[in-house]
Design a protein around this motif. Structure first.
Motif, mmCIF file in Angstrom:
data_model
loop_
_atom_site.group_PDB
_atom_site.id
_atom_site.type_symbol
_atom_site.label_atom_id
_atom_site.label_comp_id
_atom_site.label_asym_id
_atom_site.label_seq_id
_atom_site.Cartn_x
_atom_site.Cartn_y
_atom_site.Cartn_z
ATOM 1 N N SER A 1 -7.623 -7.338 -11.541
ATOM 2 C CA SER A 1 -6.960 -6.008 -12.326
ATOM 3 C C SER A 1 -7.015 -4.955 -11.619
ATOM 4 O O SER A 1 -6.343 -3.907 -12.128
ATOM 5 C CB SER A 1 -7.908 -5.912 -13.471
ATOM 6 N N ALA A 2 -7.141 -4.685 -10.448
ATOM 7 C CA ALA A 2 -7.180 -3.542 -9.448
ATOM 8 C C ALA A 2 -5.508 -3.261 -9.384
ATOM 9 O O ALA A 2 -4.756 -4.122 -9.269
ATOM 10 C CB ALA A 2 -7.739 -3.756 -8.041
ATOM 11 N N PHE A 3 -5.198 -1.840 -9.164
ATOM 12 C CA PHE A 3 -3.773 -1.529 -9.008
ATOM 13 C C PHE A 3 -3.612 -1.470 -7.495
ATOM 14 O O PHE A 3 -3.590 -0.629 -6.790
ATOM 15 C CB PHE A 3 -3.914 0.026 -9.370
ATOM 16 N N LEU A 4 -3.525 -2.688 -7.013
ATOM 17 C CA LEU A 4 -3.502 -3.165 -5.654
ATOM 18 C C LEU A 4 -2.595 -4.330 -5.589
ATOM 19 O O LEU A 4 -2.535 -5.197 -6.476
ATOM 20 C CB LEU A 4 -4.737 -3.469 -4.956
ATOM 21 N N PRO A 5 -1.725 -4.323 -4.430
ATOM 22 C CA PRO A 5 -0.655 -5.555 -4.472
ATOM 23 C C PRO A 5 -1.438 -6.893 -4.393
ATOM 24 O O PRO A 5 -2.648 -6.990 -3.860
ATOM 25 C CB PRO A 5 -0.079 -5.145 -2.977
ATOM 26 N N PHE A 6 -0.815 -7.872 -4.932
ATOM 27 C CA PHE A 6 -1.360 -9.269 -5.375
ATOM 28 C C PHE A 6 -2.019 -9.718 -4.122
ATOM 29 O O PHE A 6 -3.069 -10.258 -4.227
ATOM 30 C CB PHE A 6 -0.338 -9.845 -5.838
ATOM 31 N N ASP A 7 -1.459 -9.780 -2.938
ATOM 32 C CA ASP A 7 -1.848 -10.540 -1.627
ATOM 33 C C ASP A 7 -3.092 -9.678 -1.243
ATOM 34 O O ASP A 7 -3.759 -10.460 -0.638
ATOM 35 C CB ASP A 7 -0.731 -10.464 -0.551
ATOM 36 N N GLU A 8 -2.979 -8.352 -1.475
ATOM 37 C CA GLU A 8 -4.517 -7.930 -0.949
ATOM 38 C C GLU A 8 -5.443 -8.090 -1.845
ATOM 39 O O GLU A 8 -6.765 -7.985 -1.220
ATOM 40 C CB GLU A 8 -4.087 -6.298 -0.783
ATOM 41 N N ARG A 9 -5.212 -7.963 -3.244
ATOM 42 C CA ARG A 9 -6.238 -8.802 -4.138
ATOM 43 C C ARG A 9 -6.966 -9.888 -3.503
ATOM 44 O O ARG A 9 -8.096 -10.139 -3.817
ATOM 45 C CB ARG A 9 -5.673 -8.386 -5.635
ATOM 46 N N LEU A 10 -6.039 -10.859 -3.753
ATOM 47 C CA LEU A 10 -6.096 -12.348 -3.290
ATOM 48 C C LEU A 10 -7.297 -12.340 -1.938
ATOM 49 O O LEU A 10 -8.211 -12.818 -2.012
ATOM 50 C CB LEU A 10 -5.081 -12.926 -3.101
ATOM 51 N N ARG A 11 -6.728 -11.705 -0.977
ATOM 52 C CA ARG A 11 -7.392 -11.713 0.315
ATOM 53 C C ARG A 11 -8.991 -11.110 -0.155
ATOM 54 O O ARG A 11 -9.830 -11.724 0.679
ATOM 55 C CB ARG A 11 -6.828 -10.778 1.299
ATOM 56 N N ILE A 12 -9.203 -10.052 -0.639
ATOM 57 C CA ILE A 12 -10.336 -9.532 -0.885
ATOM 58 C C ILE A 12 -11.266 -10.601 -1.647
ATOM 59 O O ILE A 12 -12.421 -10.690 -1.512
ATOM 60 C CB ILE A 12 -10.671 -8.085 -1.466
ATOM 61 N N ILE A 13 -10.596 -11.249 -2.660
ATOM 62 C CA ILE A 13 -11.301 -12.224 -3.510
ATOM 63 C C ILE A 13 -11.802 -13.239 -2.645
ATOM 64 O O ILE A 13 -12.942 -13.751 -2.596
ATOM 65 C CB ILE A 13 -10.574 -12.713 -4.625
#
Length: 392
Positions: free
Chosen positions: A370-382
């Motif tokens: 749910s972070a206000f961050l682009p999807f690809d960057e969220r996915l990379r951290i996950i």
């Protein structure tokens, strides 16, 4: 010997501290170091502090905030805001915020503040944002330099990314101006907008012009709602204003029943039952909509107990809502006023509410989703940071 699988480890203090964490709801002026408040007050000639040593000042903030009233809780911010009216002070406080979060294992955070509250020293709104951004970048750079193979086994996870959310005060009339400010600085890691302050009597629909502008500009926003006021505040925030996330949102439990009775009649029993019979609970139309749409709840247990939004950690609705599969996230709100950290919030839930490794993993991944961050960057951290730490 092979390393113990993560989920087989006891959830002790050091284990929790070392886990990577994601923080979506943290107020910059609510997390200033007490020593910094003292030093800035001396530098600036600010004479209104209620105590003159670090321990006494820390205790005063916690005691003053522990009132059971949101309005009284908010009064404590007069001092942290009072000493952050210069660019140098804002940069220092922002830098220290990053360092403190990183030391607690936070790998991604969104820190919010109200630029309109930092103008008494002659700064413009844009100068306030630039000063905070400078401090955030300085903190990130320091942590990146410290991270690596030589940082030592006692240190939590390494580099940290911190973005800013600009907040407008809901009792004031500058929300459209602050929304424009957020859009103007979004290329400099300002990731969203919020309204905050006393909720009762100041509905989010007073700021519709700001939300309409943000939607037209494809910008993210969250709204404080459902903390000191109930379902109407949440409904307005979601259905009329279009909130992507809810700051707190704890009062969504007012729209949940079990055996035909409100869960708030006996939260302890409802929480216990939700662990074994989640299917026994009925969601009202608003609660169902919030869950179905995966609208994140930025929940802050210690703060909610202090302001009277929750009776205790044991009876905090965060546990019930997590078991019922709402998109719950765990947050600090105000680290100074609540004398807390992400690790402490997690530890309280483990010790007093029976949380497990799975619960901590769920709220952490929820927050990153749910972070206000682009999807690809969220996915990379996950995939690269969170799952390796939380999964076998």
């Amino acid at each position: 010997m092979p390393e113990t699988p993560p989920r087989a480890r006891a959830l002790e203090t050091d284990t929790i501290r070392r886990l990577p964490k994601v923080l979506l709801h943290d107020h910059l002026d609510g997390g200033v170091r007490p020593g910094t408040v003292l030093e800035l007050s001396h530098e600036q000639g600010y004479a209104a502090l209620p105590a003159e040593d670090v321990d006494a000042l820390s205790a005063w903030f916690a005691q003053a905030a522990d009132s059971g009233s949101l309005a009284r809780y908010l009064e404590t911010f007069a001092h942290t805001v009072g000493v952050t009216q210069t660019a140098a002070a804002l940069t220092r406080v922002a830098r220290e915020c990053v360092l403190d979060l990183a030391a607690d294992g936070v790998v991604y955070a969104e820190v919010r503040y109200a630029p309109e509250q930092h103008l008494e020293g002659g700064l413009s709104l844009d100068e306030v944002v630039r000063a905070v951004n400078q401090g955030l970048r300085e903190g990130e750079e320091e942590m990146t330099a410290l991270a690596g193979p030589d940082r030592g086994q006692a240190a939590p996870a390494g580099p940290i990314r911190v973005r800013a959310i600009l907040t407008a005060m809901r009792h004031a009339a500058r929300s459209r101006e602050i929304a424009e400010l957020a859009v103007r600085h979004r290329e400099a890691e300002v990731c969203g907008f919020d309204i905050a302050g006393a909720e009762d009597g100041f509905p989010p629909t007073r700021h519709l012009a700001a939300f309409e502008f943000l939607r037209q500009e494809n910008s993210h926003f969250t709204i404080h709602a459902g903390e000191a006021f109930g379902l109407p505040s949440i409904w307005e925030a979601v259905q009329l204003c279009g909130a992507e996330r809810l700051g707190h949102g704890i009062r969504i439990v007012d729209d949940i029943t079990v055996d035909g009775r409100p869960v708030t009649d006996d939260l302890a029993s409802a929480i216990a039952r939700s662990r074994t019979e989640p299917e026994a609970f009925a969601l009202g139309p608003l609660a169902g909509y919030v869950r179905d749409r995966r609208i994140a709840l930025e929940m802050c247990p210690s703060s909610n107990v202090q302001t009277g939004a929750a009776p205790s950690i044991e009876k905090h609705a965060i546990t019930l809502l997590t078991q019922l599969m709402f998109r719950v996230t765990l947050n600090t709100d105000n680290r100074l006023m609540s004398a807390t950290s992400m690790s402490r919030e997690a530890q309280l839930l483990v010790d007093r509410a029976g949380w497990t490794w799975t619960d901590l993993r769920r709220v952490t991944v929820n927050a990153m989703k749910s972070a206000f961050l682009p999807f690809d960057e969220r996915l990379r951290i996950i995939e690269d940071v969170l799952k390796p730490a939380y999964d076998d």
